[in-house]
Design an enzyme around this catalytic site. Sequence first.
Site, PDB file in Angstrom:
ATOM      1  N   HIS A 107       0.616  -1.463  -0.281  1.00  0.00           N
ATOM      2  CA  HIS A 107       0.037   0.136   0.061  1.00  0.00           C
ATOM      3  C   HIS A 107       0.701   0.959  -0.333  1.00  0.00           C
ATOM      4  O   HIS A 107       2.075   1.652  -0.011  1.00  0.00           O
ATOM      5  CB  HIS A 107      -0.600  -0.050   1.177  1.00  0.00           C
ATOM      6  CG  HIS A 107      -0.167   0.288   2.383  1.00  0.00           C
ATOM      7  ND1 HIS A 107       0.087   0.923   3.175  1.00  0.00           N
ATOM      8  CD2 HIS A 107       0.066  -0.714   3.514  1.00  0.00           C
ATOM      9  CE1 HIS A 107       0.023   1.071   3.965  1.00  0.00           C
ATOM     10  NE2 HIS A 107       0.666  -0.416   4.532  1.00  0.00           N
ATOM     11  N   CYS A 131       4.504  -4.224   6.948  1.00  0.00           N
ATOM     12  CA  CYS A 131       3.794  -3.922   5.112  1.00  0.00           C
ATOM     13  C   CYS A 131       4.504  -3.136   4.193  1.00  0.00           C
ATOM     14  O   CYS A 131       5.766  -3.292   4.180  1.00  0.00           O
ATOM     15  CB  CYS A 131       2.333  -3.163   5.067  1.00  0.00           C
ATOM     16  SG  CYS A 131       1.052  -3.898   5.836  1.00  0.00           S
TER      17      CYS A 131
END
Length: 373
Positions: free
Chosen positions: A141, A154
């Site tokens: 992301h 992430c």
Amino acid sequence: MIGFQNDSNGRFKMRLVNLLAALPLMAALDCAATPFWGAKHSVPADTPIEALQPGEFIWEGQLEPQGPVVVVVSLPEQMAYVYRNGVRIGVATASTGKPGHGTPTGVFTILNKDKDHHSKTYGNAPMPYSERLTVDGVALHAGGLPGYPSSHGCVHLPSAFARLLFGITHRGTTVVIAGESTAPRSVVHPPVLTPVDAATGAPESDNALGLFEDFRWEPEASPEGPLTLVASAADRRLIVLRDGVEIGRARIEVDNVNVPLGTHAYTVLAGSSSGHPRWSAVGLPGHAAESQDGHDENAVERLHMPKDMSRRLYPLLEPGTTLLLTDAPVLEHSTGPSLAVMRSGLPEGQTGGAAVHTGIRRVPAPIESVRIN
């Protein structure tokens, strides 16, 4: 000046006018609440990759406008590479998990996508263009890019790059996270999957599996969706999943069983004129389960499966089909605490009934991800 009657209808109109007047402000506040990370546009395509500064990226989507996408994240380089139909169309600086929150390495598939995702774990923090890879929330992301690992696991990407990537991926797209620099390479058709000679097209004789020959084929369990194949040297099994649901499995034989296969992902490319699919392969060099001499680029040629199974499987191979090859166990009774695997719809030895998972934890969907720690 506009007047309104002093009745319920008038009050409703006034509220409506106030709401409409507030919309631009609300939109501006919403935009302000979502940060924009990194460069707004691609740097020139001829910029050396090593010259990219934190937040910069290169995007050349026009080089290969069609075909399956593979994303490769290199943890040491803190870079993300995008390949479409085997051609690199993008590269971006990235920021992965900081110490204590390391980003897992392995081969993953995108489980779901959310353009406007906000974290439930980290105070509703915005995570635009989120593409989730694991059940516990590891995702690609848009995010902060300080030039070193800074996330909670992430993979942070520049906002503009994350938007472009979001637009060409889908659920089931392959993502490889590697502990070293790695890149796809073109390979011949993996012979384990074809019922005929990949070079001549002539039928091959059946492998002499004898009493051990065994397979199960239930394509009606999931008629549509992306196809993923998982081959485990430890379990001597090939498991076929479509849209996350197991539709088949087969025993496989492995040549030179004492030599590790390594961990590899193979993706079918678009545009084959020979009648046999073209494949792109990504290996994970330096993986703990592999030999110290590096990964075996021809590992898939050491696998053999029943021809009756391959004849059923071969017609389903289309651009985007992914084959994961691993030394790790994947069967329900053999997975250990270091492996979160694709859960098959039917446990080994069963022919019906509810799905059972005896690995790390019970998961809500038949396929989640493959994560090799």
